[in-house]
Structures are given as C-alpha cells and as structure tokens.
Enzyme design. Sequence first.
Site, short mmCIF file in Angstrom:
data_model
loop_
_atom_site.label_atom_id
_atom_site.label_comp_id
_atom_site.label_asym_id
_atom_site.label_seq_id
_atom_site.Cartn_x
_atom_site.Cartn_y
_atom_site.Cartn_z
CG ASP A 177 -2.11 -0.90 1.08
OD1 ASP A 177 -2.18 -1.61 0.06
OD2 ASP A 177 -2.97 -0.90 1.97
CG HIS A 203 -1.12 5.89 4.23
ND1 HIS A 203 -2.21 6.29 4.97
CD2 HIS A 203 -1.62 5.43 3.05
CE1 HIS A 203 -3.32 6.06 4.29
NE2 HIS A 203 -2.99 5.55 3.11
CB ILE A 213 -3.72 9.46 8.22
CG1 ILE A 213 -3.98 9.14 6.74
CG2 ILE A 213 -4.00 10.94 8.50
CD1 ILE A 213 -5.43 9.34 6.31
#
Length: 304
Positions: A207, A212, A227
């Site tokens: 991912d 992130h 986040i």
Amino acid sequence: MPIDAAKATSAEPRTTELAWDHKDVQLYHLGIGAGAATPEKPHPATDPDELRYTLESALHVLPSFATVAGLGSPLLERSRELGEGMALAGGLSAPGIDVDLAAVLHGGQTVTVHRALPVSGRATQTSSVPAVYDKGKAAVIVLRSEVADDDGPLWTCDTQIFVRGEGGFGGDRGPSARLGLPDRAPDLRTERHIRPDQALLYRLSGDWNPLHADPGFAKLAGFDRPILHGLCTYGVTLKAVVDTLLGGDVARVRSYTTRFAGVVFPGETLRIGLWQEPGRIQVSVTAADRDDAPVLADTVVEHS
C-alpha cells in the site's frame, strides 16, 4: 470529467495473476501489530497463539490479508503507485476512472472468505466496478475483486472509494443506511496501541499511497501529518476480534465489513468495543487519544 460512471460500470471485467508466500503473510501480520504486547498478551514474542502470526512453521492467515495479497509481487508492479489496497480491487486504473490520489479516501471494505486462505499461493483475480455513486460533492466508486485458485474461489473483496470533488454528475446516490450500536455495554472492551512507525511498516505490504508516509503529500490532502492506512486499522481490529472472541481461530471468520469513519494517526491507541450476537460480532473502534473520535463504524464480523 475524470470519472465516467457509465464507462466504468460497463467495462469488461479484468483479470490479474496474484502470487504470495509465507514472507508476505508474516510481513502483513507484523504490519498490523502481530508480536506487539496487548492487554491480553503482555509477552507476545513467546506466546504460542501469537506465533501463529509470525512463525513460518506455525503460520495461519488472517482473512484481512486478502486486501493486500499479491501486492508485493512483480505480477502487480502497477499497483505500487496506487496504495490503500485499491489496485487489489482493480479499480483506480479501470476504464472511465482517472482520479487524483490526494482526493481519494477509503470509504468502506468487505472481505468475504470462501475457504481458509493458504499461506502461499497463486491465484487469478477478476476485477470490476459494479457501481459509481454520486454523493453531490464527492463520488463513491464501488470496486469488486473475486479471487480463485485451481481449487476454486478463495475470497471476494468489495471496496468503496470516496473521491472528493468528483460528484454532481447526476448519478444514483446509493445506499446510506447506518448500523446503530446495540443498546447495551460492550461484551468486551480492549485497546490496541499503534506504533509511531506502524504506517511505514504496513506500507511494505504494497500500500504505497504517500498519504501514509510523506508529510508534504498529507498536507495536500488536508492532514497536518501522515495518517495510518485504513486497511491497517481494519487488520488490527480483525486480529483483536479473532484473538479475544474467536479463540484465535482465523478459519471461523466468514466475512468482515466496515465503514471508515475517521482517521488514525500513528502513535495513537485504538479503543475497541465488541458485542457478541449469534454468528456475528459487532465492533466499534475509536481513537482513545482524541476523546473517542470514531474510526471504524458499521463494523461486523460474521463467523462460524
């Protein structure tokens, strides 16, 4: 318009070959907190139940691994640009869809398990876009991936992607029902601490969305710092359910559904409430550090 709903939903399903092995499973489990101390397991490194997530000779596969299975494989090289499990569902590069990752949030996720996930395997994923909903100021893209190997179906993933600024095209608004919590105290409460580096570890499962990891990109998306992946929270929560109420038996999970109601920042603690009902467990997840701000809602684990 970047989203052509008619073109996306009428496109022929696409197939992709997936491959994974025990290292991918172990890395995923570590990325969702396997081996870390919890209220129930203060010494997890030597706990036999915890070793089933981390030791290859005892390994079983948490069903939420389906959201990243194959993303680390050269067979899905394109997926490294997409992140948040979206490439797994085959959606953000589908015909009729061309969106800015900074405008994208994961809205909801369901994994339906047809049989136990193997520790290693090769499988074929069939991807489609069954619906695109018009929420006015945003669009919701529904992505579906059905995965099977030589022995038959393995799992189905349904993913809802929320794209800010892409609504208003006159389409169906889609379902909006919400699942209220039971009118009683949870049957069990537990907490899971998210390590400050959790997102950096989790993203190694494939991912790669910079939201992130990259503070500059996070600011473009409206956050003051990176986040946690929604699918990381999703995995952390399912592991907590399996470990506390399903006897550590991953094979009992039949399906797992959630709506992503709020963000988690690395370093925070998740507060998890669990309600047992026949054949299902309803779950509430909040951010304990921010006055129990909602994180996961409409969350249900169906089990045998």
